[in-house]
Structures are given as structure tokens and as C-alpha cells.
Scaffold this motif. Sequence first.
Motif, short mmCIF file in Angstrom:
data_model
loop_
_atom_site.label_atom_id
_atom_site.label_comp_id
_atom_site.label_asym_id
_atom_site.label_seq_id
_atom_site.Cartn_x
_atom_site.Cartn_y
_atom_site.Cartn_z
N THR A 1 -15.14 -75.77 21.78
CA THR A 1 -14.05 -76.26 20.93
C THR A 1 -13.42 -75.06 20.27
OG1 THR A 1 -15.21 -78.35 20.55
CG2 THR A 1 -13.47 -77.78 19.01
N HIS A 2 -12.10 -74.98 20.35
CA HIS A 2 -11.36 -73.83 19.86
C HIS A 2 -10.19 -74.31 19.02
CE1 HIS A 2 -13.50 -71.70 23.10
NE2 HIS A 2 -13.24 -72.79 23.80
N GLN A 3 -9.97 -73.67 17.90
CA GLN A 3 -8.88 -74.09 17.02
C GLN A 3 -7.77 -73.05 17.04
OE1 GLN A 3 -10.18 -75.89 13.40
NE2 GLN A 3 -8.28 -75.43 12.32
N ARG A 63 -3.32 -72.55 15.78
CA ARG A 63 -2.25 -73.08 14.95
C ARG A 63 -1.00 -73.31 15.79
NH1 ARG A 63 -3.31 -73.25 9.94
NH2 ARG A 63 -1.20 -73.25 9.12
N SER A 72 -2.36 -77.39 12.83
CA SER A 72 -3.48 -76.83 13.59
C SER A 72 -3.92 -77.84 14.64
CB SER A 72 -4.66 -76.52 12.68
OG SER A 72 -4.37 -75.45 11.82
N ALA A 100 -7.20 -78.58 17.67
CA ALA A 100 -8.50 -78.23 18.22
C ALA A 100 -8.48 -78.56 19.71
CB ALA A 100 -9.62 -78.99 17.51
N PRO A 145 -7.80 -81.15 14.09
CA PRO A 145 -9.14 -80.57 13.93
C PRO A 145 -10.18 -81.47 13.25
CG PRO A 145 -7.51 -78.90 13.54
CD PRO A 145 -6.75 -80.21 13.68
#
Length: 177
Positions: free
Chosen positions: A7-9, A11, A122, A124, A137
Amino acid sequence: MSVFLGTHQNRLDAKGRVSVPAGFRNALRERAARQQGIAIDDVPGPVQIVLRPSHKHPCIEAWPPAAFASLASPLDQLDMFSEDHDDLAAAIYADAYPIDADKEGRIMLPEILSAHAGLIDSVAFMGLGHIFQIWEPKAAEARRNEARVRARAVSLPGARAGGAGQSSRDQSSRDQS
């Protein structure tokens, strides 16, 4: 490895673009290279994905083009003039968007999909192996927590614990008899 992991966040920028995580872009390129029978460095053009709203969750599903195309096979088994075919075709294709990433690996998220997922600033990216999802997210964190709890009651087909293809619930109810 051409699966989507982790899992990567990231913007959203002022234009509504977001950068696809590098590992996900690499997986997409590996899949394209394998499908075309060429080296990964010879894959022409930008990374491509098909985005669609999930019909189960408030998120966006991201499909490699070949995987998305494979959805047509089961649909072709239905009478193309039936209501079932029309309903499934509309659910799968009507809100799907083929998207090309730019040179920096950014994609523009269609407004209707961003609204479906409740995206504001943002996002995810959540890897699911053969596809990935794009979430707000906090909603992604809640979904991962829910999935972990529910997964405790399920065994993978062929797994030793609980017997092949049986959930732990099936095994425990048999043990109680």
C-alpha cells in the motif's frame, strides 16, 4: 515480479493527477512485455491501465489492459440480448476508462471515479496481486483492517490447515460435530 504489492500513499496535484507507485508501473510494464513477447525495455509508450469504479467498495479498480480484456470471455457466454448481459456489460464497461500515464508516471483520475472513491488530496494505492485499487487513505486503512479480520476465517485452496479449499469456519464446524 509482475504483481501489485503493498500500500502506497501519494498526493493528488492541482490538476488532479497522481503518480502511480514505481513498483506498480514496473509490474504493468512487465505484464505488457510478457504479453507482447518482448523485453521490458522494449515496451513502447507510456504505462497503460483501465480504471473503473469498484462495484463492491468505495474505491477505483486499476486493471492491466489484458486482464481487463479477459472479462469479456465470461460475458460472451451470456445471450448478448439478455438483460443479464446488458446489466453486466454496463457495470463492467460503461464506467471504465483506459488511461495512459505520462512520462513521470502520473495519471489523471476521471472526476466521476474520484467522486466514487471520495478522493480529495491524497490517495492510497493498494496492491491486490493481479490488480490494484485506489482509495481514500483512511478508507483504505479501514478496508485492510476489515480484510485481515475476515481473512482469519478463510484458507486458500490447497492450503494444509483446515483442508484444501475449506475455510477455517467449515473445518471448525466439522470438528464440533
